[in-house]
Design a protein around this motif. Structure first.
Motif, PDB file in Angstrom:
ATOM      1  N   ARG A 300       0.921  -1.276   0.105  1.00 26.26           N
ATOM      2  CA  ARG A 300       0.291  -0.122  -0.004  1.00 26.26           C
ATOM      3  C   ARG A 300       0.753   1.290   0.232  1.00 26.26           C
ATOM      4  N   GLU A 301       1.545   1.556   0.525  1.00 27.03           N
ATOM      5  CA  GLU A 301       2.282   2.540   1.223  1.00 27.03           C
ATOM      6  C   GLU A 301       3.292   2.696  -0.121  1.00 27.03           C
ATOM      7  N   VAL A 302       3.914   1.272  -1.129  1.00 27.12           N
ATOM      8  CA  VAL A 302       5.382   1.683  -2.373  1.00 27.12           C
ATOM      9  C   VAL A 302       4.561   2.375  -2.889  1.00 27.12           C
ATOM     10  N   LEU A 303       2.915   2.168  -3.359  1.00 28.60           N
ATOM     11  CA  LEU A 303       1.586   2.369  -4.732  1.00 28.60           C
ATOM     12  C   LEU A 303       1.017   3.597  -4.088  1.00 28.60           C
ATOM     13  N   ARG A 304       1.559   4.191  -3.157  1.00 31.64           N
ATOM     14  CA  ARG A 304       2.043   5.729  -3.234  1.00 31.64           C
ATOM     15  C   ARG A 304       2.482   6.176  -3.794  1.00 31.64           C
ATOM     16  N   HIS A 305       3.912   5.967  -4.562  1.00 29.08           N
ATOM     17  CA  HIS A 305       4.611   6.401  -5.073  1.00 29.08           C
ATOM     18  C   HIS A 305       4.628   6.513  -6.642  1.00 29.08           C
ATOM     19  N   VAL A 306       3.216   5.255  -6.943  1.00 28.36           N
ATOM     20  CA  VAL A 306       3.397   5.159  -7.966  1.00 28.36           C
ATOM     21  C   VAL A 306       2.369   6.344  -9.393  1.00 28.36           C
ATOM     22  N   SER A 307       2.494   5.908 -10.372  1.00 28.04           N
ATOM     23  CA  SER A 307       1.612   6.986 -11.269  1.00 28.04           C
ATOM     24  C   SER A 307       0.401   6.219 -11.740  1.00 28.04           C
ATOM     25  N   ALA A 308      -0.802   7.853 -10.815  1.00 27.84           N
ATOM     26  CA  ALA A 308      -1.939   7.375 -11.440  1.00 27.84           C
ATOM     27  C   ALA A 308      -2.367   6.283 -12.940  1.00 27.84           C
ATOM     28  N   GLU A 309      -2.151   6.979 -13.667  1.00 25.98           N
ATOM     29  CA  GLU A 309      -1.692   6.105 -14.896  1.00 25.98           C
ATOM     30  C   GLU A 309      -1.527   4.677 -14.477  1.00 25.98           C
ATOM     31  N   CYS A 317       0.406  -3.618 -11.116  1.00 23.29           N
ATOM     32  CA  CYS A 317      -0.109  -2.485 -10.360  1.00 23.29           C
ATOM     33  C   CYS A 317      -1.759  -2.983  -9.814  1.00 23.29           C
ATOM     34  N   LYS A 318      -2.289  -2.902 -10.285  1.00 26.82           N
ATOM     35  CA  LYS A 318      -3.717  -3.673 -10.092  1.00 26.82           C
ATOM     36  C   LYS A 318      -3.303  -4.819  -9.248  1.00 26.82           C
ATOM     37  N   ILE A 319      -2.658  -5.420  -9.727  1.00 25.00           N
ATOM     38  CA  ILE A 319      -2.460  -7.346  -8.387  1.00 25.00           C
ATOM     39  C   ILE A 319      -2.580  -6.506  -7.320  1.00 25.00           C
ATOM     40  N   ALA A 320      -1.302  -5.631  -7.115  1.00 24.60           N
ATOM     41  CA  ALA A 320      -0.642  -5.446  -6.032  1.00 24.60           C
ATOM     42  C   ALA A 320      -1.722  -4.124  -5.462  1.00 24.60           C
ATOM     43  N   ALA A 321      -2.234  -3.823  -5.963  1.00 22.87           N
ATOM     44  CA  ALA A 321      -3.202  -3.389  -4.964  1.00 22.87           C
ATOM     45  C   ALA A 321      -4.948  -3.788  -4.271  1.00 22.87           C
ATOM     46  N   LEU A 322      -5.202  -5.373  -5.355  1.00 23.08           N
ATOM     47  CA  LEU A 322      -6.098  -5.518  -4.517  1.00 23.08           C
ATOM     48  C   LEU A 322      -5.408  -6.642  -3.381  1.00 23.08           C
TER      49      LEU A 322
END
Length: 411
Positions: A300-309, A317-322
């Protein structure tokens, strides 16, 4: 003092209700030690803490049925009646009144050890009223018949005992989430019967407590099941693995302690072996849940540094978000500690006064736990996971090297 205590409990209840979406009671197996869990529940009810999810395995499943199958105000009394019923010998023969036995208990542990041996022997020879009875002839050699009879004891009486003390219509109405674990004999897989998905019957709870070779497999919808403790003695992972994830406070009540005295004889070796076998599974599951939670929070914290695109288009990224989460878990441990008079047969020693002793231990432990309101706060560490044990109060929600007490608490 009583007024101050009541105010503290009210504050505690408000804190729990405000912070947690799910409050779970997680009950492990341990046979006759299970009245400790009933004492813990009495303390929770006393503090006006009412779990919205109860999960059990083995004797924990039977306690689950009684708790979920009664109105909140009737649960403690129903547990008392249930435990009083199954702690009666199968035969009416009784050599001394319980009051006389209690007076001898106060003299020395030697008397208690003698009574413990006596009651465990009676359980083996006679069974327990409303619970199990010896099977004659024993299903050996040419007498072996079928899977539901391949056991030393017959547990058919348990069904009527459960229906006597638990309302299964209430269990299935859905006001409280209920699940119990059992092992499919044919596949070896641990299965959880959940009132969210199916209608629970007495057989589901009996299956969870069908420990071989003592107890027979129980048929449920054409499949046969044994005690869930054969695979895992705790349903914690089932509770904390729920989807969607929820901020959860779990009271995990364990009947086997990882810590103990060095054994000095073969009977103590047998008892210590049981402690290690069953407590190790609980600690392993708790540690696994904590590790997974740290990974989910890290994602969750790593995904905060990933672009919205990237979050919208990249499949990884979709799998990581899930997989990620910002939910937090707090596990409050209540772990039974052996008494000096107990021996390797403590899990099938159903003496009435011993049952009361176990019960009072559970009540004392949860009362002491409730004097630490800070233990019930949402974890603020990186993992979003905390574990506390009243017998190892230095266990905490921090990360880094673990202390001995944190190992004991299952972190």
């Amino acid at each position: 003092m009583a007024i101050e205590t009541n105010r503290a409990l009210v504050t505690l209840n408000e804190t729990i209700a405000r912070q947690y979406e799910s409050v779970a009671l997680v009950l492990q197996g341990g046979g006759a030690l299970g009245s400790y869990q009933a004492g813990v529940y009495e303390g929770l009810a006393e503090a006006d803490i009412h779990p919205n999810w109860v999960a059990g395995i083995s004797i924990g499943a039977l306690n689950t049925a009684i708790i979920a199958g009664n109105a909140p105000e009737a649960r403690v009394d129903a547990l008392k009646q249930f435990w009083t019923a199954i702690c009666q010998p199968a035969s009416a023969l009784n050599f001394w009144p319980s009051e006389f036995e209690s007076r001898l208990f106060e003299i020395s542990d030697a008397y208690r050890q003698a009574f413990a041996a006596w009651y465990s022997t009676r359980a083996l020879l006679e069974g327990q009223s409303g619970f199990f009875a010896p099977r004659f002839p024993q299903p050996l050699g040419p007498w072996a018949r079928q899977v539901i009879e391949a056991s030393h004891y017959d547990t058919s009486a348990l069904r009527s005992t459960l229906t006597r003390f638990a309302d299964f219509d209430r269990i299935n109405r859905g006001g409280m989430r209920v699940c119990v674990g059992a092992v499919n004999v044919a596949t070896g897989n641990l299965t959880f019967f959940d009132n969210k998905d199916i209608t629970l019957r007495p057989e589901h709870f009996m299956a969870s407590g069908a420990l071989p070779p003592g107890f027979p497999a129980v048929e449920v919808d054409g499949e046969f099941y044994w005690d869930g403790g054969l695979v895992s003695n705790t349903p914690l992972s089932e509770v904390l693995g729920q989807i969607p994830r929820r901020d959860t406070l779990a009271f995990q009540v364990d009947l086997w302690s990882a810590r103990g005295e060095l054994p000095a004889n073969m009977e103590q070796v047998d008892g210590r072996t049981k402690d290690i076998q069953y407590s190790s599974r609980t600690r392993a599951v708790t540690h696994h849940v904590r590790h997974d939670q740290l990974l989910r929070r890290t994602l969750r914290e790593v995904l905060r540094h990933v672009s919205a695109e990237a979050l919208q288009s990249d499949p990884w990224c979709k799998i990581a978000a899930l997989m990620s989460t910002d939910k937090r878990y707090n596990v409050v441990q209540l772990i039974y500690r052996d008494k000096p008079y107990e021996n390797h047969f403590k899990d099938f020693q159903f003496g009435y006064n011993t049952m009361l002793d176990h019960w009072s231990s559970g009540l004392a432990d949860i009362r002491e736990t409730c004097t630490h309101p800070e233990w019930f706060d949402l974890p603020q560490n990186e993992a979003g996971f905390a574990s506390r044990d009243v017998h190892a109060p230095s266990s905490s929600d921090r990360l880094g090297p673990k202390t001995g007490s944190e190992h004991e608490a299952g972190i």
